[in-house]
Write a protein that holds these residues in place. Structure first.
Motif, mmCIF file in Angstrom:
data_model
loop_
_atom_site.group_PDB
_atom_site.id
_atom_site.type_symbol
_atom_site.label_atom_id
_atom_site.label_comp_id
_atom_site.label_asym_id
_atom_site.label_seq_id
_atom_site.Cartn_x
_atom_site.Cartn_y
_atom_site.Cartn_z
ATOM 1 N N GLU A 21 2.481 12.644 8.220
ATOM 2 C CA GLU A 21 2.641 11.765 9.384
ATOM 3 C C GLU A 21 1.603 10.649 9.385
ATOM 4 N N LEU A 22 0.434 10.912 8.845
ATOM 5 C CA LEU A 22 -0.595 9.874 8.712
ATOM 6 C C LEU A 22 -0.098 8.766 7.786
ATOM 7 N N ALA A 23 0.583 9.154 6.693
ATOM 8 C CA ALA A 23 1.150 8.167 5.774
ATOM 9 C C ALA A 23 2.254 7.361 6.466
ATOM 10 N N VAL A 24 3.078 8.043 7.273
ATOM 11 C CA VAL A 24 4.134 7.352 8.016
ATOM 12 C C VAL A 24 3.518 6.379 9.019
ATOM 13 N N ASN A 25 2.468 6.797 9.717
ATOM 14 C CA ASN A 25 1.769 5.902 10.648
ATOM 15 C C ASN A 25 1.274 4.653 9.936
ATOM 16 N N ALA A 26 0.704 4.834 8.748
ATOM 17 C CA ALA A 26 0.192 3.687 7.976
ATOM 18 C C ALA A 26 1.344 2.782 7.542
ATOM 19 N N LEU A 27 2.459 3.393 7.147
ATOM 20 C CA LEU A 27 3.621 2.632 6.706
ATOM 21 C C LEU A 27 4.219 1.816 7.853
ATOM 22 N N TYR A 28 4.181 2.363 9.067
ATOM 23 C CA TYR A 28 4.741 1.683 10.240
ATOM 24 C C TYR A 28 3.812 0.628 10.836
ATOM 25 N N ALA A 29 2.573 0.563 10.409
ATOM 26 C CA ALA A 29 1.602 -0.333 11.036
ATOM 27 C C ALA A 29 2.037 -1.795 10.968
ATOM 28 N N LEU A 30 2.411 -2.281 9.780
ATOM 29 C CA LEU A 30 2.792 -3.686 9.638
ATOM 30 C C LEU A 30 4.078 -4.014 10.408
ATOM 31 N N PRO A 31 5.153 -3.209 10.267
ATOM 32 C CA PRO A 31 6.346 -3.518 11.076
ATOM 33 C C PRO A 31 6.070 -3.499 12.582
ATOM 34 N N ARG A 32 5.223 -2.564 13.035
ATOM 35 C CA ARG A 32 4.896 -2.482 14.454
ATOM 36 C C ARG A 32 4.179 -3.751 14.909
ATOM 37 N N LEU A 33 3.234 -4.243 14.093
ATOM 38 C CA LEU A 33 2.517 -5.473 14.444
ATOM 39 C C LEU A 33 3.462 -6.672 14.462
ATOM 40 N N LEU A 34 4.401 -6.731 13.518
ATOM 41 C CA LEU A 34 5.364 -7.833 13.499
ATOM 42 C C LEU A 34 6.265 -7.797 14.738
#
Length: 198
Positions: A21-34
């Motif tokens: 889930e930590l990896a998923v959180n990191a993966l979602y960081a850029l799309p979330r910011l966009l």
């Protein structure tokens, strides 16, 4: 805006993540910011037009029902939190009461509107005045898309007071009441059954 808000919510980090889930959180960081950036940009681009539209809607309400009626409606927004608590309480009471017959459910739903009307009528003018002062200090708004309530009220009171242009006759009121009766009961029933007030 609603779609972007839903995506932003969906892309929120998972609390107390495992390693995966930590990896998923990191993966979602850029799309979330966009998505957040687009949402903020859209809100900023449309907020002025939305604010203007709210003031114009208030003016239209004043021309339709009178300035006094429109100001009274804006004042009722100041007690919306108290009304929400009352609705939650009634929804909980209905849930604890268990299943009822269709006739009892309809009667209970109809009672809800009477209860809300009675509560609103019981709020003294000095409480509205207190709420107006507190709302002006903290910038009370019905929601993020509406201008501050005290400014809406001041705008309505500025200028010449309007008289009601739409005054239904007694028979029209009766027909409107009859036409809306089923919807009125269904909305109250849903509020009591599903606890839709958050």
């Amino acid at each position: 805006m609603r779609t972007l808000a839903l995506w932003h919510h969906t892309l929120q980090p998972i609390p107390d993540p495992t390693a995966l889930e930590l990896a998923v959180n990191a993966l979602y960081a850029l799309p979330r910011l966009l998505v957040r950036g687009l949402l903020v940009l859209l809100v900023r681009l449309t907020s002025r037009a939305g604010t203007r539209a709210e003031y114009l809607a208030d003016r239209l309400a004043a021309r339709t029902a009178s300035t006094q009626a429109a100001v009274g409606l804006v004042d009722r927004l100041l007690i919306s939190n108290s009304l929400a608590v009352l609705l939650r309480s009634e929804a909980n009471r209905a849930a604890l009461g268990g299943s009822r017959s269709a006739r009892e459910a309809k009667a209970r739903a109809d009672e809800l509107w009477g209860l809300l009307t009675a509560y609103t009528a019981s709020v003294p003018e000095h409480e509205y005045e207190r709420q107006r002062r507190a709302g002006a200090r903290r910038g009370h708004q019905a929601d993020a898309t509406h201008p501050p309530t005290h400014l809406r009220r001041a705008c309505l009171l500025a200028g010449e007071p309007a008289t009601a242009q739409v005054v239904p006759r007694v028979r029209q009121n009766e027909r409107i009441t009859t036409e809306l009766a089923a919807a009125r009961t269904e909305v109250a029933r849903r509020l009591l059954r599903d606890g839709l007030v958050h």
